[in-house]
Design a protein around this motif. Structure first.
Motif, PDB file in Angstrom:
ATOM      1  N   VAL A 226       0.801  -0.870   0.046  1.00  0.00           N
ATOM      2  CA  VAL A 226      -0.362   0.128   0.009  1.00  0.00           C
ATOM      3  C   VAL A 226       0.688   1.172  -0.181  1.00  0.00           C
ATOM      4  CG1 VAL A 226      -1.682   1.380   1.455  1.00  0.00           C
ATOM      5  CG2 VAL A 226      -2.058  -0.684   0.976  1.00  0.00           C
ATOM      6  N   ASP A 227       2.108   1.036   0.891  1.00  0.00           N
ATOM      7  CA  ASP A 227       2.083   2.566   1.018  1.00  0.00           C
ATOM      8  C   ASP A 227       3.216   2.533  -0.265  1.00  0.00           C
ATOM      9  OD1 ASP A 227       2.471   2.736   3.180  1.00  0.00           O
ATOM     10  OD2 ASP A 227       4.367   1.677   4.548  1.00  0.00           O
ATOM     11  N   GLU A 228       4.111   1.559  -1.226  1.00  0.00           N
ATOM     12  CA  GLU A 228       4.484   1.617  -2.622  1.00  0.00           C
ATOM     13  C   GLU A 228       3.588   2.297  -3.425  1.00  0.00           C
ATOM     14  OE1 GLU A 228       5.872  -1.891  -3.941  1.00  0.00           O
ATOM     15  OE2 GLU A 228       7.470  -2.016  -2.237  1.00  0.00           O
ATOM     16  N   LEU A 229       2.376   1.618  -3.025  1.00  0.00           N
ATOM     17  CA  LEU A 229       1.433   2.465  -4.566  1.00  0.00           C
ATOM     18  C   LEU A 229       0.973   3.431  -4.207  1.00  0.00           C
ATOM     19  CD1 LEU A 229      -0.845  -0.948  -4.473  1.00  0.00           C
ATOM     20  CD2 LEU A 229       0.193   0.078  -6.339  1.00  0.00           C
ATOM     21  N   LEU A 230       1.086   4.125  -2.732  1.00  0.00           N
ATOM     22  CA  LEU A 230       0.508   5.504  -2.873  1.00  0.00           C
ATOM     23  C   LEU A 230       0.911   6.469  -2.996  1.00  0.00           C
ATOM     24  CD1 LEU A 230      -1.289   4.484   0.645  1.00  0.00           C
ATOM     25  CD2 LEU A 230      -2.584   5.546  -1.081  1.00  0.00           C
TER      26      LEU A 230
ATOM     27  N   GLY B  94       3.913   5.648  -5.767  1.00  0.00           N
ATOM     28  CA  GLY B  94       3.682   6.094  -6.305  1.00  0.00           C
ATOM     29  C   GLY B  94       2.416   6.971  -6.594  1.00  0.00           C
ATOM     30  N   MET B  95       1.419   7.160  -6.244  1.00  0.00           N
ATOM     31  CA  MET B  95       0.233   8.679  -6.649  1.00  0.00           C
ATOM     32  C   MET B  95       1.105   9.314  -6.415  1.00  0.00           C
ATOM     33  SD  MET B  95      -2.690   5.636  -5.999  1.00  0.00           S
ATOM     34  CE  MET B  95      -2.872   4.183  -5.937  1.00  0.00           C
ATOM     35  N   ALA B  96       1.529   9.512  -5.236  1.00  0.00           N
ATOM     36  CA  ALA B  96       1.932  10.637  -4.337  1.00  0.00           C
ATOM     37  C   ALA B  96       2.921  11.001  -5.620  1.00  0.00           C
ATOM     38  CB  ALA B  96       2.414  10.443  -3.274  1.00  0.00           C
ATOM     39  N   ASP B  97       3.829  10.574  -6.044  1.00  0.00           N
ATOM     40  CA  ASP B  97       4.873  10.718  -6.960  1.00  0.00           C
ATOM     41  C   ASP B  97       4.466  11.622  -8.108  1.00  0.00           C
ATOM     42  OD1 ASP B  97       7.223  10.262  -5.426  1.00  0.00           O
ATOM     43  OD2 ASP B  97       7.698   8.332  -6.737  1.00  0.00           O
ATOM     44  N   GLY B  98       3.119  10.841  -8.725  1.00  0.00           N
ATOM     45  CA  GLY B  98       3.094  11.266  -9.625  1.00  0.00           C
ATOM     46  C   GLY B  98       1.920  12.544  -9.535  1.00  0.00           C
ATOM     47  N   PHE B  99       1.661  13.202  -8.159  1.00  0.00           N
ATOM     48  CA  PHE B  99       0.486  13.866  -7.992  1.00  0.00           C
ATOM     49  C   PHE B  99       1.209  15.703  -8.369  1.00  0.00           C
ATOM     50  CE2 PHE B  99      -2.779  10.995  -6.619  1.00  0.00           C
ATOM     51  CZ  PHE B  99      -3.716  11.400  -7.922  1.00  0.00           C
ATOM     52  N   VAL B 100       2.568  14.676  -6.889  1.00  0.00           N
ATOM     53  CA  VAL B 100       3.630  16.317  -6.849  1.00  0.00           C
ATOM     54  C   VAL B 100       5.113  16.296  -7.332  1.00  0.00           C
ATOM     55  CG1 VAL B 100       3.310  15.699  -4.583  1.00  0.00           C
ATOM     56  CG2 VAL B 100       4.573  14.733  -5.082  1.00  0.00           C
ATOM     57  N   CYS B 101       4.476  15.829  -9.120  1.00  0.00           N
ATOM     58  CA  CYS B 101       5.921  15.524  -9.837  1.00  0.00           C
ATOM     59  C   CYS B 101       6.351  17.503  -9.779  1.00  0.00           C
ATOM     60  CB  CYS B 101       5.590  15.183 -11.230  1.00  0.00           C
ATOM     61  SG  CYS B 101       6.723  14.890 -12.408  1.00  0.00           S
ATOM     62  N   GLY B 102       7.532  17.639 -10.046  1.00  0.00           N
ATOM     63  CA  GLY B 102       8.179  18.885 -10.619  1.00  0.00           C
ATOM     64  C   GLY B 102       8.139  19.405  -9.036  1.00  0.00           C
TER      65      GLY B 102
END
Ligand SMILES: [Zn+2]
Length: 60
Positions: free
Chosen positions: A44-48, A50-58
């Motif tokens: 779950v941590d990994e997936l979340l 990964g999602m967070a990375d997408g959201f906060v990209c940059g």
């Protein structure tokens, strides 16, 4: 309705969506063996993350 082919998101085992619970954090099916395990938390941590990375990209 077509039978949905679901797999446990932790171990990848095929599960029956009717009898399998979902992890509400990631909205993915999880089998009985993995439910509540440390592996589940890690995944779950990994997936979340990964999602967070997408959201906060940059941003970092
Ligand atoms: Zn599993």
């Amino acid at each position: 309705m077509e039978k949905i082919n679901s797999t446990c998101f932790v171990c990848g085992k095929e599960v029956d969506p009717k009898t399998t619970s979902k992890n509400l954090m990631v909205n993915l099916p999880i089998c009985k063996e993995c439910k509540g395990s440390d592996k589940e938390k890690v995944k779950v941590d990994e997936l979340l993350e990964g999602m967070a990375d997408g959201f906060v990209c940059g941003c970092i």
